[in-house]
Enzyme design. Sequence first.
Site, PDB file in Angstrom:
ATOM      1  N   ARG A 135      11.615  -6.973   5.945  1.00 27.37           N
ATOM      2  CA  ARG A 135      11.506  -5.520   5.744  1.00 27.37           C
ATOM      3  C   ARG A 135      12.382  -4.764   6.755  1.00 27.37           C
ATOM      4  O   ARG A 135      12.414  -5.101   7.937  1.00 27.37           O
ATOM      5  CB  ARG A 135      10.042  -5.140   5.944  1.00 27.37           C
ATOM      6  CG  ARG A 135       9.705  -3.751   5.540  1.00 27.37           C
ATOM      7  CD  ARG A 135       8.249  -3.664   5.191  1.00 27.37           C
ATOM      8  NE  ARG A 135       7.443  -3.312   6.357  1.00 27.37           N
ATOM      9  CZ  ARG A 135       6.180  -2.905   6.260  1.00 27.37           C
ATOM     10  NH1 ARG A 135       5.583  -2.846   5.095  1.00 27.37           N
ATOM     11  NH2 ARG A 135       5.500  -2.613   7.334  1.00 27.37           N
ATOM     12  N   ARG A 145      -0.735  -9.124  13.606  1.00 27.41           N
ATOM     13  CA  ARG A 145      -1.265  -8.066  12.732  1.00 27.41           C
ATOM     14  C   ARG A 145      -2.130  -8.653  11.618  1.00 27.41           C
ATOM     15  O   ARG A 145      -3.142  -8.063  11.240  1.00 27.41           O
ATOM     16  CB  ARG A 145      -0.120  -7.247  12.124  1.00 27.41           C
ATOM     17  CG  ARG A 145       0.577  -6.367  13.148  1.00 27.41           C
ATOM     18  CD  ARG A 145       1.873  -5.818  12.613  1.00 27.41           C
ATOM     19  NE  ARG A 145       1.682  -4.805  11.589  1.00 27.41           N
ATOM     20  CZ  ARG A 145       2.621  -4.442  10.713  1.00 27.41           C
ATOM     21  NH1 ARG A 145       3.808  -5.033  10.736  1.00 27.41           N
ATOM     22  NH2 ARG A 145       2.386  -3.509   9.844  1.00 27.41           N
ATOM     23  N   ARG A 166      -9.534   1.132   9.156  1.00 31.33           N
ATOM     24  CA  ARG A 166      -9.141  -0.246   9.440  1.00 31.33           C
ATOM     25  C   ARG A 166     -10.227  -1.009  10.175  1.00 31.33           C
ATOM     26  O   ARG A 166     -10.049  -2.193  10.470  1.00 31.33           O
ATOM     27  CB  ARG A 166      -7.888  -0.240  10.296  1.00 31.33           C
ATOM     28  CG  ARG A 166      -6.595  -0.563   9.529  1.00 31.33           C
ATOM     29  CD  ARG A 166      -5.483  -0.431  10.522  1.00 31.33           C
ATOM     30  NE  ARG A 166      -4.292  -1.145  10.253  1.00 31.33           N
ATOM     31  CZ  ARG A 166      -3.200  -0.593   9.715  1.00 31.33           C
ATOM     32  NH1 ARG A 166      -3.227   0.637   9.277  1.00 31.33           N
ATOM     33  NH2 ARG A 166      -2.114  -1.303   9.619  1.00 31.33           N
ATOM     34  N   ARG A 226      11.384  -2.748  12.415  1.00 22.66           N
ATOM     35  CA  ARG A 226      10.309  -2.254  13.278  1.00 22.66           C
ATOM     36  C   ARG A 226       9.887  -3.373  14.222  1.00 22.66           C
ATOM     37  O   ARG A 226       9.801  -4.524  13.817  1.00 22.66           O
ATOM     38  CB  ARG A 226       9.101  -1.867  12.416  1.00 22.66           C
ATOM     39  CG  ARG A 226       9.176  -0.464  11.886  1.00 22.66           C
ATOM     40  CD  ARG A 226       8.174  -0.196  10.792  1.00 22.66           C
ATOM     41  NE  ARG A 226       6.813  -0.669  11.067  1.00 22.66           N
ATOM     42  CZ  ARG A 226       5.797  -0.511  10.217  1.00 22.66           C
ATOM     43  NH1 ARG A 226       5.988   0.107   9.062  1.00 22.66           N
ATOM     44  NH2 ARG A 226       4.588  -0.963  10.502  1.00 22.66           N
ATOM     45  N   LYS A 234       0.823  -1.220   0.000  1.00 28.02           N
ATOM     46  CA  LYS A 234       0.000   0.000   0.000  1.00 28.02           C
ATOM     47  C   LYS A 234       0.851   1.260   0.000  1.00 28.02           C
ATOM     48  O   LYS A 234       0.606   2.181  -0.752  1.00 28.02           O
ATOM     49  CB  LYS A 234      -0.867   0.060   1.267  1.00 28.02           C
ATOM     50  CG  LYS A 234      -2.020  -0.887   1.327  1.00 28.02           C
ATOM     51  CD  LYS A 234      -2.975  -0.512   2.469  1.00 28.02           C
ATOM     52  CE  LYS A 234      -2.327  -0.390   3.834  1.00 28.02           C
ATOM     53  NZ  LYS A 234      -1.880  -1.634   4.446  1.00 28.02           N
TER      54      LYS A 234
HETATM   55  P1  AMP Z   1       0.829   0.496   9.336  1.00 32.67           P
HETATM   56  O1  AMP Z   1       2.136   1.170   9.108  1.00 32.67           O
HETATM   57  O2  AMP Z   1      -0.296   1.093   8.523  1.00 32.67           O
HETATM   58  O3  AMP Z   1       0.914  -1.009   9.193  1.00 32.67           O
HETATM   59  O4  AMP Z   1       0.417   0.774  10.872  1.00 32.67           O
HETATM   60  C1  AMP Z   1       1.246   0.365  11.936  1.00 32.67           C
HETATM   61  C2  AMP Z   1       0.421   0.264  13.214  1.00 32.67           C
HETATM   62  O5  AMP Z   1      -0.156   1.542  13.528  1.00 32.67           O
HETATM   63  C3  AMP Z   1      -0.750  -0.693  13.174  1.00 32.67           C
HETATM   64  O6  AMP Z   1      -0.367  -2.040  13.430  1.00 32.67           O
HETATM   65  C4  AMP Z   1      -1.638  -0.125  14.267  1.00 32.67           C
HETATM   66  O7  AMP Z   1      -1.151  -0.445  15.560  1.00 32.67           O
HETATM   67  C5  AMP Z   1      -1.453   1.371  14.075  1.00 32.67           C
HETATM   68  N1  AMP Z   1      -2.446   1.917  13.118  1.00 32.67           N
HETATM   69  C6  AMP Z   1      -2.204   2.478  11.903  1.00 32.67           C
HETATM   70  N2  AMP Z   1      -3.347   2.857  11.298  1.00 32.67           N
HETATM   71  C7  AMP Z   1      -4.345   2.532  12.148  1.00 32.67           C
HETATM   72  C8  AMP Z   1      -5.762   2.654  12.101  1.00 32.67           C
HETATM   73  N3  AMP Z   1      -6.406   3.180  11.044  1.00 32.67           N
HETATM   74  N4  AMP Z   1      -6.478   2.204  13.174  1.00 32.67           N
HETATM   75  C9  AMP Z   1      -5.868   1.690  14.248  1.00 32.67           C
HETATM   76  N5  AMP Z   1      -4.550   1.515  14.364  1.00 32.67           N
HETATM   77  C10 AMP Z   1      -3.772   1.947  13.323  1.00 32.67           C
END
Ligand code: AMP
Length: 214
Positions: free
Chosen positions: A127, A171, A88, A160, A13
């Site tokens: 990653r 996740r 989400r 990370r 994404k």
């Molecule tokens: P990402 O980089 O988009 O995979 O986000 C990393 C982490 O941030 C996720 O595993 C969640 O803990 C948090 N996060 C990001 N976007 C959201 C969202 N829309 N709702 C809730 N938690 C989020």
Amino acid sequence: MDLILLGPPGSGKGTQAQKMVERYRIPQISTGDILRTAVKEKTPLGVEAKQYMDQGALVPDKVVVGIVRDRLKSADCNGGFILDGFPRTVPQAEALESTLKDMKRGIDHVVSIEVDNEQLIRRLTGRRTCRDCGAMSHLTFDPPKKEGICNKCGGELYQRDDDKEGTIRARLQVYEKQTAPLIAYYRKRGLLRTIDGVGDIEKIFREIVEAIEG
Ligand code: AMP
């Protein structure tokens, strides 16, 4: 053009969103990036979010909805935006819908990028992220020229916490349970465009452009 990019962690994404920014000249809004910056700066938001993120859990809806609402009010979103990693959950999608309605606008397309779980785990465990510029690389698919060093800016690469295998599985489960229902949610509204996320980055991008521009 108001767009949403949907897909499990590791589906590409973020990469595709950046290419869309170049083509459509509208900003990418990544809630993950916004939260990681807050964690790095140890703001109250960051301190609260970190406990969820480290476990691979979602940050509470109220928190992320507030972030996105504020962000959408910025002038640079007037001509459109690309939401990456938001919504989400169904309540987040509902909150977004009502926020946009108040602003007299609405989502034009939801692009859902599909990748199977085994491939996602391979992508995510390899990653690495740059501490300085946030760029991503991959030990196998896009290896750094010098071990541990970012190809783009020379910063230090790290893994990370939420890219470690145990957290990745958590996740992916969270995605299945809480985020995948959005596919039906947007299909019902006639907004869903599904893309196969396995293969060449440019080919996937062309398919996204076709899906959007018809
Ligand atoms: P990402 O980089 O988009 O995979 O986000 C990393 C982490 O941030 C996720 O595993 C969640 O803990 C948090 N996060 C990001 N976007 C959201 C969202 N829309 N709702 C809730 N938690 C989020």
